[in-house]
Design a protein around this motif. Sequence first.
Motif, PDB file in Angstrom:
ATOM      1  N   PHE A   1     -26.631  16.018  13.042  1.00 21.50           N
ATOM      2  CA  PHE A   1     -26.156  16.785  11.897  1.00 21.50           C
ATOM      3  C   PHE A   1     -27.193  17.797  11.425  1.00 21.50           C
ATOM      4  N   TYR A   2     -28.218  17.351  10.685  1.00 18.57           N
ATOM      5  CA  TYR A   2     -29.172  18.292  10.086  1.00 18.57           C
ATOM      6  C   TYR A   2     -29.985  19.041  11.133  1.00 18.57           C
TER       7      TYR A   2
ATOM      8  N   ASN B   1     -28.050  11.525   1.959  1.00 20.39           N
ATOM      9  CA  ASN B   1     -28.761  12.760   1.661  1.00 20.39           C
ATOM     10  C   ASN B   1     -30.063  12.461   0.913  1.00 20.39           C
ATOM     11  N   VAL B   2     -31.151  13.065   1.366  1.00 20.76           N
ATOM     12  CA  VAL B   2     -32.435  12.947   0.674  1.00 20.76           C
ATOM     13  C   VAL B   2     -32.855  14.354   0.257  1.00 20.76           C
ATOM     14  N   SER B   3     -32.699  14.639  -1.018  1.00 21.13           N
ATOM     15  CA  SER B   3     -32.943  15.993  -1.533  1.00 21.13           C
ATOM     16  C   SER B   3     -34.389  16.132  -1.982  1.00 21.13           C
ATOM     17  N   VAL B   4     -34.781  17.354  -2.291  1.00 19.74           N
ATOM     18  CA  VAL B   4     -36.132  17.627  -2.794  1.00 19.74           C
ATOM     19  C   VAL B   4     -36.379  16.846  -4.083  1.00 19.74           C
TER      20      VAL B   4
ATOM     21  N   GLU C   1     -38.574  17.848  14.009  1.00 16.23           N
ATOM     22  CA  GLU C   1     -38.070  18.226  12.686  1.00 16.23           C
ATOM     23  C   GLU C   1     -36.952  19.257  12.759  1.00 16.23           C
ATOM     24  N   GLY C   2     -36.900  20.031  13.837  1.00  8.82           N
ATOM     25  CA  GLY C   2     -35.910  21.101  13.929  1.00  8.82           C
ATOM     26  C   GLY C   2     -35.704  21.530  15.368  1.00  8.82           C
TER      27      GLY C   2
ATOM     28  N   GLY D   1     -39.009  18.336   6.808  1.00  6.27           N
ATOM     29  CA  GLY D   1     -38.772  19.699   6.311  1.00  6.27           C
ATOM     30  C   GLY D   1     -38.499  19.691   4.822  1.00  6.27           C
ATOM     31  N   THR D   2     -37.652  18.769   4.390  1.00  9.71           N
ATOM     32  CA  THR D   2     -37.334  18.671   2.970  1.00  9.71           C
ATOM     33  C   THR D   2     -38.554  18.211   2.181  1.00  9.71           C
TER      34      THR D   2
ATOM     35  N   ALA E   1     -36.375  14.923  10.708  1.00 12.49           N
ATOM     36  CA  ALA E   1     -35.868  16.054   9.931  1.00 12.49           C
ATOM     37  C   ALA E   1     -36.287  15.997   8.468  1.00 12.49           C
TER      38      ALA E   1
ATOM     39  N   ARG F   1     -41.635  18.937   2.832  1.00 14.12           N
ATOM     40  CA  ARG F   1     -42.514  20.102   2.618  1.00 14.12           C
ATOM     41  C   ARG F   1     -42.148  20.829   1.323  1.00 14.12           C
ATOM     42  N   GLU F   2     -40.842  21.057   1.150  1.00 12.01           N
ATOM     43  CA  GLU F   2     -40.391  21.737  -0.067  1.00 12.01           C
ATOM     44  C   GLU F   2     -40.727  20.900  -1.303  1.00 12.01           C
TER      45      GLU F   2
ATOM     46  N   TRP G   1     -23.644   9.634  11.548  1.00 10.50           N
ATOM     47  CA  TRP G   1     -24.667  10.163  10.642  1.00 10.50           C
ATOM     48  C   TRP G   1     -26.072  10.020  11.208  1.00 10.50           C
TER      49      TRP G   1
ATOM     50  N   ASP H   1     -44.408  21.178  -2.108  1.00  8.03           N
ATOM     51  CA  ASP H   1     -44.669  22.460  -2.787  1.00  8.03           C
ATOM     52  C   ASP H   1     -44.281  22.365  -4.261  1.00  8.03           C
TER      53      ASP H   1
END
Lengths: 170, 400
Positions: free
Chosen positions: B186-187, B375-378, B154-155, B290-291, B287, B293-294, B134, B297
């Motif tokens: 992974f991501y 997992n770290v979601s918005v 980040e990508g 990126g999340t 990474a 940023r969302e 992971w 917003d």
Amino acid sequence: MAGDVLAEAFFQEGKYVQAFSSYGGAIRGTPVLTAIRVDDKPIRLRSNIDHPDAVVCFDSSLMGPALLEGSGPDTVVLLNSALEPEAFTEWGDLRVATIDGIAIAQKNGLGRIVNSAVLGAFARIMGAPSLDVLARVVYEVSPRKNEENAQCARDGYEMVKMMASTAVAE
Amino acid sequence: MSAVKLENPALDPALLQERRMLLKGNHAVSYGVMRCRPEVIAMYPITPQTPIVEKIADLALTGEIDAEIMTCESEHSAMSACITASLTGVRVFTASASQGLFLMHEMLHYASGARTPIVMPIVNRTLGSPWGFWPDQTDSLAQRDTGWIQFYTEGGQESLDMVIQAYKIAENPDVMLPAMVCHEAFYVSHALEPITVPSQADVDAYLPPFNPEHRLDVDRKESWGNVVTQEMFYRHRRDMGISMSHVPDLVTKADVEFAERFGRGYGGILEKYRCEDAEMYIVAFGAMCGTIREAVDQMREKNLPVGLLKIRLFRPFPVQAIQEAVAGIPRLVVMERNYSPGLGGILHQELKAALFGMENAPLVHGYLAGVGGVNVSVDRIEELTRKALAETPVVESVWV
């Protein structure tokens, strides 16, 4: 592999895509997972998909709560199965579609390799990617039996079965 | 160990042009390496880094990469090969991850001490035991004292571009230190994304050939690796520190020049995203940015004035740039994907040290949000942001 093909088809249609698969710890024959995001703008998220628009299950024996986590009433669940979609109503109020991928694969001389048929079915129920682009990508990326795989995608597109509630975007 | 040098077939000129491709983050790195024209690539596979070296082997087979490829018996050997090859004055590449990086550890110190500007992407992965695949940055962060420059991306596109920039920075005569470009498993490593591979001509114009002042060459009669006195060792370490101190400005310059030529820039040392009038910055690298940023917003739409401070350069740790970036901001919250047992989140700890003695320094919260690749979601980021705004920070990093 199917996830990569689908991502490539969306990419060739000019979409932004992000596709990632489970790897490394996977043992041959055990379930693997691929997640795909598609958008008209660059994709910045680097997290799991919490609420999928569609769940595609290549082995209907895996159908169950784990697979449906995060799914809602608008989620389309596409199963590789010879059964009618109504056979899966026990799992809740779902928009189910089924495709008999093995029958299509066998008809086209592909044995039990169902990827191309299931992707064709996906293109039909989601209204994207276009069948022309998908069939071309399937043809290009297949390691062999290219035309047979493309034909499986076309057959999957035609033969997918949908519940009445599974609205089709033509 | 075996070395393979293939006859170079005639290349289709189209392959040298800018290309838009659907690539995994790791394969994006391989294409970036290709454009840098390394002469020696020493490699050993390890999940999740393996696709980098697999694609390099493919590109060598088609002639798109014209390098001596060394398949080594271990990561320790791969790094040893890189050091000696680099000392002969050629551009060198390798890549690793996790357990493999740790087998290299001894030679990482040697590489920086020998002033070999090797560029090595690291695919951040959890360390055994227990076993996992992971995303977790503890592997490369544990190398932070080895004398390597470290970038976190980040990508896939940023990783490709940073490989090119990393050579430019590392090979600068005022630096001459090796560099890691770290992206997460992974991501990023296994995520397919649209990637722009720049043209060979543009990269050639941006990145001059490596031509160091000193090199191992029987005609030059120079050597490396003598036993030294205490005073010589002292001076050598001090010189490495002086070289490190040149890095931040060169990172900024390299990014500006890159943006001018390629139309893409990343802010150099760090990037601020929607930080105007912010009450709090979320500080992160890799990474998760990126999340975030969302999430920023989403929170801005709800009139929650927060922004993202993305740290891109971790070694040398850019103390001055960070102090300037956070001046006047009441709070910072670090969200990170690494853990040093007995210390806490590594970015959290380094950030607090960087603010030491700063007048009106911001309060700093440290959340171990993504350790082990969870997992770290918005929505999770918004939840943690609201938590930080509502509480008084503690010294320790917090398991959330």
